[in-house]
Structures are given as C-alpha cells and as structure tokens.
Design a protein around this motif. Structure first.
Motif, PDB file in Angstrom:
ATOM      1  N   SER A 116      -3.902   7.003   7.034  1.00  0.00           N
ATOM      2  CA  SER A 116      -2.961   6.968   8.155  1.00  0.00           C
ATOM      3  C   SER A 116      -1.980   5.813   8.016  1.00  0.00           C
ATOM      4  N   ALA A 117      -2.390   4.748   7.324  1.00  0.00           N
ATOM      5  CA  ALA A 117      -1.517   3.579   7.149  1.00  0.00           C
ATOM      6  C   ALA A 117      -0.203   3.958   6.476  1.00  0.00           C
ATOM      7  N   VAL A 118      -0.267   4.931   5.550  1.00  0.00           N
ATOM      8  CA  VAL A 118       0.935   5.330   4.812  1.00  0.00           C
ATOM      9  C   VAL A 118       1.241   6.814   5.000  1.00  0.00           C
TER      10      VAL A 118
ATOM     11  N   VAL B  37       6.158 -10.306   7.214  1.00  0.00           N
ATOM     12  CA  VAL B  37       5.759  -8.894   7.238  1.00  0.00           C
ATOM     13  C   VAL B  37       6.755  -8.113   8.087  1.00  0.00           C
ATOM     14  N   PRO B  38       7.608  -7.301   7.455  1.00  0.00           N
ATOM     15  CA  PRO B  38       8.642  -6.590   8.205  1.00  0.00           C
ATOM     16  C   PRO B  38       8.109  -5.390   8.990  1.00  0.00           C
ATOM     17  N   HIS B  39       8.830  -5.044  10.019  1.00  0.00           N
ATOM     18  CA  HIS B  39       8.556  -3.817  10.766  1.00  0.00           C
ATOM     19  C   HIS B  39       9.351  -2.697  10.102  1.00  0.00           C
ATOM     20  N   GLY B  40       8.688  -1.555   9.871  1.00  0.00           N
ATOM     21  CA  GLY B  40       9.345  -0.444   9.192  1.00  0.00           C
ATOM     22  C   GLY B  40       9.718   0.682  10.134  1.00  0.00           C
ATOM     23  N   GLN B  41      10.559   1.575   9.669  1.00  0.00           N
ATOM     24  CA  GLN B  41      10.994   2.713  10.482  1.00  0.00           C
ATOM     25  C   GLN B  41       9.907   3.793  10.550  1.00  0.00           C
ATOM     26  N   LYS B  42       9.191   4.003   9.451  1.00  0.00           N
ATOM     27  CA  LYS B  42       8.147   5.035   9.420  1.00  0.00           C
ATOM     28  C   LYS B  42       6.751   4.431   9.478  1.00  0.00           C
TER      29      LYS B  42
ATOM     30  N   MET C  82       5.793   3.565   1.945  1.00  0.00           N
ATOM     31  CA  MET C  82       5.062   2.409   1.429  1.00  0.00           C
ATOM     32  C   MET C  82       5.156   1.261   2.426  1.00  0.00           C
ATOM     33  N   ILE C  83       4.063   0.532   2.624  1.00  0.00           N
ATOM     34  CA  ILE C  83       4.098  -0.639   3.484  1.00  0.00           C
ATOM     35  C   ILE C  83       3.945  -1.883   2.615  1.00  0.00           C
TER      36      ILE C  83
ATOM     37  N   ILE D  92       0.873  -1.179   0.000  1.00  0.00           N
ATOM     38  CA  ILE D  92       0.000   0.000   0.000  1.00  0.00           C
ATOM     39  C   ILE D  92       0.904   1.220   0.000  1.00  0.00           C
ATOM     40  N   ALA D  93       0.593   2.188  -0.837  1.00  0.00           N
ATOM     41  CA  ALA D  93       1.430   3.380  -0.941  1.00  0.00           C
ATOM     42  C   ALA D  93       0.568   4.619  -1.143  1.00  0.00           C
TER      43      ALA D  93
END
Length: 241
Positions: free
Chosen positions: A56-58, A167-172, A105-106, A8-9
């Motif tokens: 809010s997701a992105v 599913v990785p954890h992201g910085q943002k 982007m997630i 999702i972006a």
C-alpha cells in the motif's frame, strides 16, 4: 556523518533484470556526484498488513515486487548538491527508460540516529518503515539499542535507524501516507543486515517468543503502523566496484 536517500518502489516482477541494469547505470551518475554507495534490494518476504504494508505504501499492483533501496552520501550537503546537478546533467537524457512507475516511488533524506555492526557483504536485509513522534526521538534511539542486542544475538551483522530530515510530501504516495503519520510524527527508514534469510527467519521466531510478554503500550511509537519485510540484494555498488 553519513546521510541517506531512502526509497521504496514497486517494480513489475518481469522487469527485474531491466531494473538491475537501470540502477547499475544510475550508480555511475550518483558516484560522479559524490555518492559513497548504492544498495538496491528485492522483496522476497513481504507480508500483507492489517494497517500498513509496503504494497500500500507504493500502491503496488498484483504483478509488482517491492524494492527497498538507499544511497549513502558523506553528508546532507553532498546529497542536496547532487540533486541540483542532476536537474541539468545532459547524461540524464542517456539513461535507460525507467522500467517501473516512478510516480509511485517514495523517497526522502534521512540521518542516522543509531548504527551498529556492519552492512557490507550481507546476503539478506530486513527493511522497516514507521512513524515516530518527534518528541520521542531519544526514547526511540534507546529502544533501538535494545533491539540491536536481540538482533545481534540472533546473528544479524548490522543495523541502522535513520530519522527523516528532508522527506517530501508527494502527489500520489509518500512516506507520511505510507506510515499513516500523524501530526508531529517523523518517518523512520531503517534496516538490519543478515548473512542469509535462514538466519533471519530463525532469529525472528526466537525474538517472537522473547517479546511475547512485551507491553506494547510502552513503545515510543505505534507499532501497529510499523511495516517490515525481507529483501535480497539486487545491486550493491560495493560489489560492482
């Protein structure tokens, strides 16, 4: 069994055509790595939520649209190998500049737990993102089957529910924060295919009436944290073949 990379972006609305050109070029690389299909959809009916939503997701800006997309692979091993190849592929340097902020982007790897109908030739998609307690996987799959019966009755052509396995954890941003996932909850990335938006909207109204007396406490996940939206196809590799 197929395996999906879901993403999702947020893309500036003014860059819609540039984004379409970017993903068309990206598809050639993914295809060479063994991908079976790439679908990119553009948000046209994306509601604001009280607890969660796609914006809010992105961390979307006011001038940005939501893009919901997936890559289909033969299996997880093929997907994993492709990302390794991509890191060292000189062709990556020739890719057009990304017309959006990729750092927001997630994405993640998902395995289907329920699939029905067909997804080819759809004129409209509903995209869903939620978090489900790991212990409720079987109960969620059973609920998906009941959901498909309602969707099919309303005219949907297909539905698929994908369980997060890488599913990785992201910085943002990431799928966990997007769905406000709690400990031992797994992100679920899913979609329903429809012939067009009119059919989907009519079915949604009918389903709202049917679900009016549903006991939400019996759902195997927190429905308040589920988000959904309507998307039109922007790029489908099946059409580009």
């Amino acid at each position: 069994m197929s395996y999906y990379t879901g993403a999702i972006a947020a893309v500036p609305a003014a860059n819609k055509q540039k984004y379409a050109e970017h993903v068309a070029a990206a598809w050639q690389l993914f295809k060479s790595y063994g991908a079976l299909r790439l679908v990119e959809t553009w948000g046209v009916d994306v509601p604001r939520g009280k607890v969660t939503d796609f914006y809010s997701a992105v961390d979307a800006r006011d001038e940005e649209a939501i893009v919901f997309s997936w890559i289909e692979w033969p299996d997880k091993a093929s997907a994993d190998a492709s990302w390794e190849k991509m890191q060292n592929d000189p062709a990556m340097k020739d890719m057009p500049e990304m017309p959006f902020d990729g750092s927001r982007m997630i994405f993640g790897g998902f395995s289907p737990v329920y699939e029905a109908g067909r997804h080819s030739g759809a004129g409209y998609y509903q995209g869903f993102l939620l978090a489900v307690p790991e212990k409720n996987k079987a109960a969620y799959t059973e609920m998906a089957d009941e959901g498909w019966k309602m969707f099919k009755k309303g005219g949907a052509t297909g539905m698929i529910e994908n369980w997060g396995v890488d599913v990785p954890h992201g910085q943002k941003t990431d799928f966990y924060r997007a769905s406000k996932a709690e400990e031992n909850e797994v992100p679920v990335f899913s979609w329903a295919a429809w012939p067009d938006r009119k059919t989907c909207d009519a079915a949604a109204k009918a389903m709202e009436a049917d679900m009016g007396d549903m006991d939400l406490s019996k759902m195997p996940f927190d429905g308040m944290r589920m988000m959904w939206a309507g998307f039109e196809p922007l790029f489908d590799s099946e059409d580009a073949a």
